[in-house]
Design an enzyme around this catalytic site. Structure first.
Site, PDB file in Angstrom:
ATOM      1  N   ARG A  16       0.809  -1.224   0.000  1.00 40.30           N
ATOM      2  CA  ARG A  16       0.000   0.000   0.000  1.00 40.30           C
ATOM      3  C   ARG A  16       0.841   1.274   0.000  1.00 40.30           C
ATOM      4  NH1 ARG A  16      -3.523  -2.321   4.939  1.00 40.30           N
ATOM      5  NH2 ARG A  16      -1.584  -3.487   5.214  1.00 40.30           N
ATOM      6  N   LYS A  23       8.748  -0.841   3.486  1.00 42.39           N
ATOM      7  CA  LYS A  23       7.928   0.100   4.283  1.00 42.39           C
ATOM      8  C   LYS A  23       8.641   0.556   5.548  1.00 42.39           C
ATOM      9  CE  LYS A  23       4.033  -1.391   6.301  1.00 42.39           C
ATOM     10  NZ  LYS A  23       2.595  -1.722   6.373  1.00 42.39           N
ATOM     11  N   GLU A 163      -9.779  -9.363  11.118  1.00 41.63           N
ATOM     12  CA  GLU A 163      -9.168  -8.367  10.237  1.00 41.63           C
ATOM     13  C   GLU A 163     -10.252  -7.657   9.435  1.00 41.63           C
ATOM     14  OE1 GLU A 163      -5.787  -7.495  10.226  1.00 41.63           O
ATOM     15  OE2 GLU A 163      -6.161  -8.652  12.035  1.00 41.63           O
ATOM     16  N   ASN A 238       0.443   2.327   6.896  1.00 44.36           N
ATOM     17  CA  ASN A 238       0.217   1.419   5.780  1.00 44.36           C
ATOM     18  C   ASN A 238       0.302   2.140   4.443  1.00 44.36           C
ATOM     19  OD1 ASN A 238      -0.186  -0.986   7.281  1.00 44.36           O
ATOM     20  ND2 ASN A 238      -2.216  -0.244   7.848  1.00 44.36           N
ATOM     21  N   ASN A 397      38.157  33.334  -3.563  1.00 40.08           N
ATOM     22  CA  ASN A 397      38.849  32.315  -2.750  1.00 40.08           C
ATOM     23  C   ASN A 397      39.217  31.069  -3.536  1.00 40.08           C
ATOM     24  OD1 ASN A 397      36.105  31.713  -3.067  1.00 40.08           O
ATOM     25  ND2 ASN A 397      36.061  30.448  -1.233  1.00 40.08           N
ATOM     26  N   ALA A 434      36.874  51.992  -2.153  1.00 43.43           N
ATOM     27  CA  ALA A 434      35.812  51.328  -2.919  1.00 43.43           C
ATOM     28  C   ALA A 434      36.310  50.955  -4.310  1.00 43.43           C
ATOM     29  CB  ALA A 434      34.603  52.247  -3.017  1.00 43.43           C
ATOM     30  N   ARG A 451      42.070  51.636  -8.093  1.00 39.40           N
ATOM     31  CA  ARG A 451      41.281  52.103  -9.230  1.00 39.40           C
ATOM     32  C   ARG A 451      42.094  53.106 -10.059  1.00 39.40           C
ATOM     33  NH1 ARG A 451      38.419  56.069  -5.274  1.00 39.40           N
ATOM     34  NH2 ARG A 451      37.701  54.513  -3.816  1.00 39.40           N
TER      35      ARG A 451
HETATM   36  C1  UD1 Z   1      -1.951  -5.787  11.469  1.00 43.51           C
HETATM   37  C2  UD1 Z   1      -2.862  -6.679  12.318  1.00 43.51           C
HETATM   38  C3  UD1 Z   1      -4.119  -5.910  12.692  1.00 43.51           C
HETATM   39  C4  UD1 Z   1      -3.739  -4.652  13.422  1.00 43.51           C
HETATM   40  C5  UD1 Z   1      -2.718  -3.808  12.635  1.00 43.51           C
HETATM   41  C6  UD1 Z   1      -2.135  -2.725  13.523  1.00 43.51           C
HETATM   42  C7  UD1 Z   1      -2.513  -9.013  11.644  1.00 43.51           C
HETATM   43  C8  UD1 Z   1      -3.063 -10.145  10.887  1.00 43.51           C
HETATM   44  N1  UD1 Z   1      -3.198  -7.894  11.588  1.00 43.51           N
HETATM   45  O1  UD1 Z   1      -2.636  -5.469  10.258  1.00 43.51           O
HETATM   46  O2  UD1 Z   1      -4.956  -6.716  13.504  1.00 43.51           O
HETATM   47  O3  UD1 Z   1      -4.894  -3.873  13.686  1.00 43.51           O
HETATM   48  O4  UD1 Z   1      -1.609  -4.604  12.199  1.00 43.51           O
HETATM   49  O5  UD1 Z   1      -1.283  -1.847  12.843  1.00 43.51           O
HETATM   50  O6  UD1 Z   1      -1.494  -9.176  12.313  1.00 43.51           O
HETATM   51  N2  UD1 Z   1       4.772  -8.380   8.176  1.00 43.51           N
HETATM   52  C9  UD1 Z   1       5.767  -9.309   8.016  1.00 43.51           C
HETATM   53  N3  UD1 Z   1       5.491 -10.424   7.272  1.00 43.51           N
HETATM   54  C10 UD1 Z   1       4.282 -10.658   6.697  1.00 43.51           C
HETATM   55  C11 UD1 Z   1       3.277  -9.682   6.883  1.00 43.51           C
HETATM   56  C12 UD1 Z   1       3.531  -8.570   7.622  1.00 43.51           C
HETATM   57  O7  UD1 Z   1       6.876  -9.145   8.529  1.00 43.51           O
HETATM   58  O8  UD1 Z   1       4.139 -11.694   6.047  1.00 43.51           O
HETATM   59  C13 UD1 Z   1       5.062  -7.170   8.970  1.00 43.51           C
HETATM   60  C14 UD1 Z   1       4.943  -5.888   8.151  1.00 43.51           C
HETATM   61  O9  UD1 Z   1       6.222  -5.523   7.630  1.00 43.51           O
HETATM   62  C15 UD1 Z   1       4.452  -4.888   9.170  1.00 43.51           C
HETATM   63  C16 UD1 Z   1       3.707  -5.717  10.209  1.00 43.51           C
HETATM   64  O10 UD1 Z   1       4.104  -7.047  10.001  1.00 43.51           O
HETATM   65  O11 UD1 Z   1       5.522  -4.230   9.814  1.00 43.51           O
HETATM   66  C17 UD1 Z   1       2.191  -5.600  10.052  1.00 43.51           C
HETATM   67  O12 UD1 Z   1       1.807  -5.997   8.755  1.00 43.51           O
HETATM   68  P1  UD1 Z   1       0.676  -5.244   7.944  1.00 43.51           P
HETATM   69  O13 UD1 Z   1       0.533  -5.915   6.641  1.00 43.51           O
HETATM   70  O14 UD1 Z   1       0.894  -3.791   7.959  1.00 43.51           O
HETATM   71  O15 UD1 Z   1      -0.605  -5.612   8.834  1.00 43.51           O
HETATM   72  P2  UD1 Z   1      -1.915  -4.754   8.987  1.00 43.51           P
HETATM   73  O16 UD1 Z   1      -2.796  -4.989   7.824  1.00 43.51           O
HETATM   74  O17 UD1 Z   1      -1.583  -3.364   9.319  1.00 43.51           O
HETATM   75 MG    MG Z   2       0.157  -2.272   9.213  1.00 45.14          MG
END
Ligand code: UD1
Ligand code: MG
Length: 472
Positions: A16, A23, A163, A238, A397, A434, A451
């Site tokens: 996103r 990110k 979710e 996000n 300079n 000057a 001058r």
């Molecule tokens: C997630 C939560 C949601 C919460 C929100 C808060 C889950 C399923 N959902 O949703 O309940 O309200 O955060 O901000 O946990 N990441 C990985 N590997 C993956 C997927 C994600 O490392 O396979 C990391 C991402 O880099 C990120 C974090 O996990 O830093 C959250 O992932 P993101 O996809 O942003 O989850 P949200 O949809 O925000």
């Molecule tokens: Mg998130």
């Protein structure tokens, strides 16, 4: 309290954001999101920190690079999540690193960067006092769109987290959201993660499903509801828009603190003060001022509208007039500059020194009470106390290869439109007429003039005008 280890999830696709940069490497307050999380872990004295990186080598390399560059007190361990199969799968990939750890695992999402150590400490104490196996932080948001919703039984007990993408329209109306911060007993965590299934719209392994597993096992789950005023700390990034919202929030929070301490800020909606700047009570910041880097402003100084100061030390009772750009500059007490001054790295204005409009300085010292009031370039120069630099003075300079020094003694007077061809020295109390091009050293108290003699031709202009107009 039990020892804690911290797992920071940083392997997501971040689709996103529509960006090539992972990110968690995007900047908030000039620092990568993941670095904010790691600094929090250090503040909490976490025993072991694990960052879960993407299995894509390029993404992982970028994230590692950003973390190494942050010069943290200790480097974290890394775990690799081969494919982004969801937050649950991501935590699972840290299992190996935490095998011998016994205690509480604090899980942070790398895209939730504004948490304060005070709040998380309070949360960890709550988790401990509740003797829970899983605790999480929830908060009520006016606009819960995009977040996982907290589903409670009629008794009020936490049942599960749903979710946004999997939620029914009734569930979507719930405003209590999952912040994505969890404290979980290590053993329970990895046992539960072995049981989760990707049975949801995104076909992902959701970390949030450990809540339902704990409930089925009748293990103790507790929810710490963050107070409303803390809600902004829990916001996640996000999209680029979310990032801008957080940047703005963080900026306003700093300005509020400064105003509480007695700094006068005329228009907080346009003022930027970076996280590493210090401003003393009694200082005044006009609209559209940007203080960046490690800038310090002491009491009774006024920083004029549209001034941009990066790594500048501003003493007491200093005036920076409108539209000045200063970078790596020292302004001692009572000095002033602008409007429209450009002071580049290594410029020092000693006490009471003055730089006026359209003056550029670089790597130069303007002595106590010295002045350069109009239209000058002063580069690689040392100007003595009380010297006066006339309008249009230029230090030559640079010869295309090297830079050379100009020295101007105390009380010297440099007439307007002078060129000082460096290396050159003008002595103490000397006067430069000057329009002079100074190529040789000028002794103390001497007059330098280069001058050519002026010639006045009587009536010449009148005759020329007559002749020229006759031609028409
Ligand atoms: C997630 C939560 C949601 C919460 C929100 C808060 C889950 C399923 N959902 O949703 O309940 O309200 O955060 O901000 O946990 N990441 C990985 N590997 C993956 C997927 C994600 O490392 O396979 C990391 C991402 O880099 C990120 C974090 O996990 O830093 C959250 O992932 P993101 O996809 O942003 O989850 P949200 O949809 O925000
Ligand atoms: Mg998130």
């Amino acid at each position: 309290m039990k020892p804690i280890a911290t797992v920071i999830l940083a392997a997501g696709e971040g689709k996103r954001m529509h960006s090539d940069l992972p990110k968690v490497c995007h900047l908030l307050d000039g620092e990568a999101l993941v670095v904010h999380c790691l600094k929090l872990a250090h503040a909490l004295k976490s025993r072991k920190n694990v960052v879960v990186l993407s299995g894509r080598p390029q993404k992982a390399k970028q994230t590692r690079g950003v973390i190494a560059a942050a010069k943290l007190p200790t480097q974290p361990a890394f775990a690799i999540q081969k494919k982004p199969k969801g937050t649950g799968d991501a935590v699972r990939s840290a299992a190996g690193v935490l095998k011998s750890f016994s205690g509480t695992v604090l899980i942070l999402y790398g895209d939730v960067p504004m948490l304060s150590p005070e709040m998380i400490r309070e949360f960890l104490e709550f988790h401990h006092d509740e003797r829970a196996v899983v605790s999480l932080i929830s908060v009520n948001l006016e606009n819960p769109t995009g977040y996982g919703r907290i589903i409670r039984a009629t008794s009020g007990a936490l049942q599960r987290i749903v979710e946004e993408k999997d939620a029914s329209s009734t569930e979507k109306r719930l405003t209590e959201i999952n912040s994505g911060i969890y404290a979980v007993d290590r053993k329970f965590l990895f046992d539960a993660l072995a049981k989760i299934k990707p049975h949801n719209v995104q076909k992902e392994y959701y970390l949030t499903d450990i809540v339902a597993i704990a409930r089925d096992l009748q293990a103790r789950i507790s929810v710490w509801q963050a107070p409303k005023y803390r809600a902004a700390e829990l916001l996640g990034v996000n999209s680029q828009k979310d990032l801008a919202v957080l940047e703005n929030y963080s900026r306003q929070r700093r300005l509020d603190q400064l105003m509480m301490q007695g700094v006068k800020i005329l228009d907080p909606s346009t003022t930027v003060v970076g996280p590493h700047c210090r401003v003393e009570a009694g200082a005044m910041l006009f609209a559209n001022v940007h203080l960046l880097g490690n800038t310090t402003v002491k009491k009774n100084s006024k920083i004029g509208p549209f001034a941009v100061l990066t790594d500048v030390q501003v003493g007491e009772s200093v005036t920076v007039k409108p539209f000045c750009v200063l970078d790596q500059v020292v302004m001692e007490n009572d000095a002033s500059c602008g409007p429209f001054a450009h002071l580049r790295p290594g410029s020092v204005l000693k006490k009471n020194a003055k730089v006026g409009n359209f003056v550029e300085m670089k790597k130069s010292v303007l002595g106590e009470g010295a002045k350069a009031s109009h239209l000058s370039y002063i580069g690689d120069a040392k100007v003595g106390a009380r010297a006066n630099i006339g309008a249009g003075t230029i230090t030559c300079n640079y010869d295309g290869f090297s830079k050379y020094l100009t020295t101007i003694g105390e009380d010297a007077f440099i007439g307007s439109d002078t060129q000082l061809v460096a290396p050159v020295r003008v002595g103490r109390g000397a006067i430069v007429g000057a329009g002079t091009t100074v190529t040789k050293n000028v002794p103390d108290d001497a007059l330098a003039l280069s001058r050519s003699q002026q010639v006045n031709k009587k009536d010449w202009a009148r005759r020329w005008r007559k002749q020229a107009s006759g031609k028409k």
